[in-house]
Design an enzyme around this catalytic site. Structure first.
Site, PDB file in Angstrom:
ATOM      1  N   ASP A   1       0.713  -1.116  -0.148  1.00 30.31           N
ATOM      2  CA  ASP A   1       0.169  -0.064   0.075  1.00 30.31           C
ATOM      3  C   ASP A   1       0.944   1.254  -0.024  1.00 30.31           C
ATOM      4  O   ASP A   1       0.909   2.005   0.838  1.00 30.31           O
ATOM      5  CB  ASP A   1      -0.916  -0.173   1.248  1.00 30.31           C
TER       6      ASP A   1
ATOM      7  N   ARG B   1       5.249  -3.084  17.844  1.00 26.43           N
ATOM      8  CA  ARG B   1       6.221  -2.502  17.217  1.00 26.43           C
ATOM      9  C   ARG B   1       7.000  -1.434  18.058  1.00 26.43           C
ATOM     10  O   ARG B   1       6.493  -0.861  19.093  1.00 26.43           O
ATOM     11  CB  ARG B   1       5.604  -1.561  16.063  1.00 26.43           C
TER      12      ARG B   1
ATOM     13  N   ASN C   1      -0.432   4.845  -1.887  1.00 32.52           N
ATOM     14  CA  ASN C   1      -0.906   4.753  -0.297  1.00 32.52           C
ATOM     15  C   ASN C   1      -2.382   4.879  -0.157  1.00 32.52           C
ATOM     16  O   ASN C   1      -2.796   6.122  -0.668  1.00 32.52           O
ATOM     17  CB  ASN C   1      -0.121   5.575   0.495  1.00 32.52           C
TER      18      ASN C   1
ATOM     19  N   ARG D   1       3.078  -6.602  23.418  1.00 34.90           N
ATOM     20  CA  ARG D   1       1.753  -6.071  23.075  1.00 34.90           C
ATOM     21  C   ARG D   1       0.554  -6.968  23.955  1.00 34.90           C
ATOM     22  O   ARG D   1       0.867  -8.271  23.890  1.00 34.90           O
ATOM     23  CB  ARG D   1       1.520  -5.938  21.753  1.00 34.90           C
TER      24      ARG D   1
ATOM     25  N   ASP E   1      -1.737  -9.151   9.067  1.00 31.79           N
ATOM     26  CA  ASP E   1      -1.107  -7.898   9.054  1.00 31.79           C
ATOM     27  C   ASP E   1       0.495  -8.183   8.893  1.00 31.79           C
ATOM     28  O   ASP E   1       0.897  -8.864   9.319  1.00 31.79           O
ATOM     29  CB  ASP E   1      -1.288  -7.045  10.518  1.00 31.79           C
TER      30      ASP E   1
ATOM     31  N   HIS F   1       1.321   1.764  15.554  1.00 27.87           N
ATOM     32  CA  HIS F   1       0.202   0.931  15.212  1.00 27.87           C
ATOM     33  C   HIS F   1      -1.001   1.847  14.675  1.00 27.87           C
ATOM     34  O   HIS F   1      -1.043   2.772  15.408  1.00 27.87           O
ATOM     35  CB  HIS F   1      -0.045  -0.031  16.209  1.00 27.87           C
TER      36      HIS F   1
ATOM     37  N   GLU G   1     -12.508  -0.312  11.547  1.00 34.99           N
ATOM     38  CA  GLU G   1     -13.022  -0.921  10.362  1.00 34.99           C
ATOM     39  C   GLU G   1     -13.030  -2.596  10.522  1.00 34.99           C
ATOM     40  O   GLU G   1     -14.156  -3.030   9.766  1.00 34.99           O
ATOM     41  CB  GLU G   1     -12.298  -0.267   9.004  1.00 34.99           C
ATOM     42  N   ASP G   2     -12.189  -3.363  11.292  1.00 32.30           N
ATOM     43  CA  ASP G   2     -12.184  -4.532  11.193  1.00 32.30           C
ATOM     44  C   ASP G   2     -13.225  -4.929  12.297  1.00 32.30           C
ATOM     45  O   ASP G   2     -13.817  -6.138  12.203  1.00 32.30           O
ATOM     46  CB  ASP G   2     -10.755  -5.080  12.008  1.00 32.30           C
TER      47      ASP G   2
ATOM     48  N   ASP H   1       3.174  -6.809  10.028  1.00 30.34           N
ATOM     49  CA  ASP H   1       4.019  -6.499  11.443  1.00 30.34           C
ATOM     50  C   ASP H   1       3.585  -7.711  12.412  1.00 30.34           C
ATOM     51  O   ASP H   1       4.521  -7.888  13.661  1.00 30.34           O
ATOM     52  CB  ASP H   1       3.902  -5.299  12.158  1.00 30.34           C
TER      53      ASP H   1
END
Length: 386
Positions: free
Chosen positions: A28, A194, A56, A114, A80, A199, A165-166, A82
């Site tokens: 992206d 990260r 992007n 995390r 994803d 994020h 959105e998820d 990462d």
């Protein structure tokens, strides 16, 4: 990059036959060598790989929709860049969906630097749904979805949302699915923290959180009739999305931001907040959101500071130990004028209080119901029982 390298390595280590796996990688508009890394991966792996490079889009919805439009497999999984997969993740999740005929499979998530969701991994479930389990608190996109379900309902990620959105997509899938499976006995997905902290879910204006809450609440209201099932699902956007906006962050907000948050919250509270949703929350969560609902946020700092300091409320036992009130700030304050029921602990919280009599509380409730039945005409008793 460099997280993508380990992510792709986890894809290559999958025990599912590579001939059964189709990888669609959407670059992206990255500027860190991601595109080149993906091209190298496509050239060396035994799996079928399609690399799509585009400008992007600014968020994850667009790339996921592009990938979904290209997918041809029976199932899709959104990974994803990462994060990483457990070696047997795809094999176990596909086998679970095939065995039980379910449309969505949740694989156990573990966090690396995390925090990961935990409450839904108590045991492996061949077949469940969003009302019978705790999966409403696992709404990230990293699930195995039966592609026929998504295509049948034209499901795509909402590209107008920059966060959450998820949650919208996954909740809709839960509600439309013919069964959901949970793989709790094997770590299928590693959620990687990260080092730079960048994020997508941690970035962006507070207004985006209200957009996300509004969309999810509206979806639930549209798809689930009023009643206990809807109230149960509404807990999620109130607790996870709305409540944090009126926690420690609120103490640091300017007066202008506080006022704006109240304006954004007002239509959501008016439309969806009710005592049945409230009682499903812990007492301090219920108290904070109640103060927002009744526009009494001048009382909010006392509550937030109390909770932030990890102070323990003084319990007040009444009715022979069958009722426990937790004495958070403003409890029975004449100046505040807040109703007692806001402070009344549900059994899950009351059990931690010495002297609470849960069995007696249940007996008290049964006696009250019997007394009510005796006071009703016979036909009404039958109707109530029905």
């Amino acid at each position: 990059m460099p997280y993508l390298v380990e992510c792709l390595a986890s894809v290559e280590r999958q025990t599912l036959d590579p001939a059964r796996v189709e990888v669609i990688a959407v670059d992206d508009g990255s500027t860190d060598g991601t595109g080149e890394c993906l091209e190298e991966f496509a050239a060396r792996t035994a799996m079928a790989v399609t690399v799509i490079r585009q400008e992007n889009s600014g968020g994850p919805s667009g790339p996921r929709n592009v990938g979904l439009a290209k997918a041809t497999g029976r199932y899709v999984f959104f990974l994803d860049a990462d994060d990483r997969l457990g070696d047997e993740a795809l094999e176990r999740m596909v086998a679970m969906a095939d065995k039980n005929g379910t449309d969505v499979v949740l694989g156990k998530v573990e966090g690396i630097n995390r925090k990961a969701p935990q409450s839904m991994w108590g045991k492996t479930l061949g077949r469940t749904d969003v009302f019978s389990s705790n999966i409403k608190f696992a709404l990230s996109a990293q699930k195995l979805f039966r592609r026929a379900l998504l295509e049948r309902h034209g499901m795509r990620f909402d590209e107008s949302l920059w966060t959450g959105e998820d949650a919208l997509f996954t909740m809709e899938a839960y509600l439309r699915a013919d069964g959901v499976s949970v793989v709790a006995d094997y770590p299928c997905y590693y959620l990687v923290g990260r080092e730079d902290g960048k994020h997508v879910t941690k970035s962006g204006s507070y207004t985006l959180r209200f957009d996300s809450a509004r969309a999810l609440m509206n979806l639930i209201a549209d798809m689930v009739p009023p009643g206990p099932r809807r109230d149960n699902l509404m807990v999620r956007p109130f607790k996870v999305t709305l409540l944090p906006q009126f926690g420690p962050k609120f103490l640091k907000d300017t007066d202008e931001v506080r006022q704006h948050k109240l304006e954004l919250a007002r239509p959501l509270m008016d439309a969806h907040w009710n005592p049945e949703v409230a009682r499903r929350l812990k007492v301090h969560e219920r108290l904070q959101l109640h103060l927002v609902a009744v526009r009494r946020t001048e009382l909010l700092p006392d509550v937030v500071e109390f909770v932030q300091a990890k102070k323990q409320p003084t319990p007040v036992l009444e009715k022979r130990g069958t009722c426990v009130y937790l004495g958070y700030p403003h409890f029975r304050s004449k100046a505040a004028g807040l109703p007692d029921w806001i402070y009344l602990a549900e059994p899950r919280e009351a059990r931690a209080v010495q002297g609470y009599r849960e069995e007696a509380a249940n007996t008290f409730l049964r006696r009250a119901l019997r007394k009510l039945r005796r006071s009703l005409p016979t036909r009404d008793v039958k109707a109530a029982a029905a």
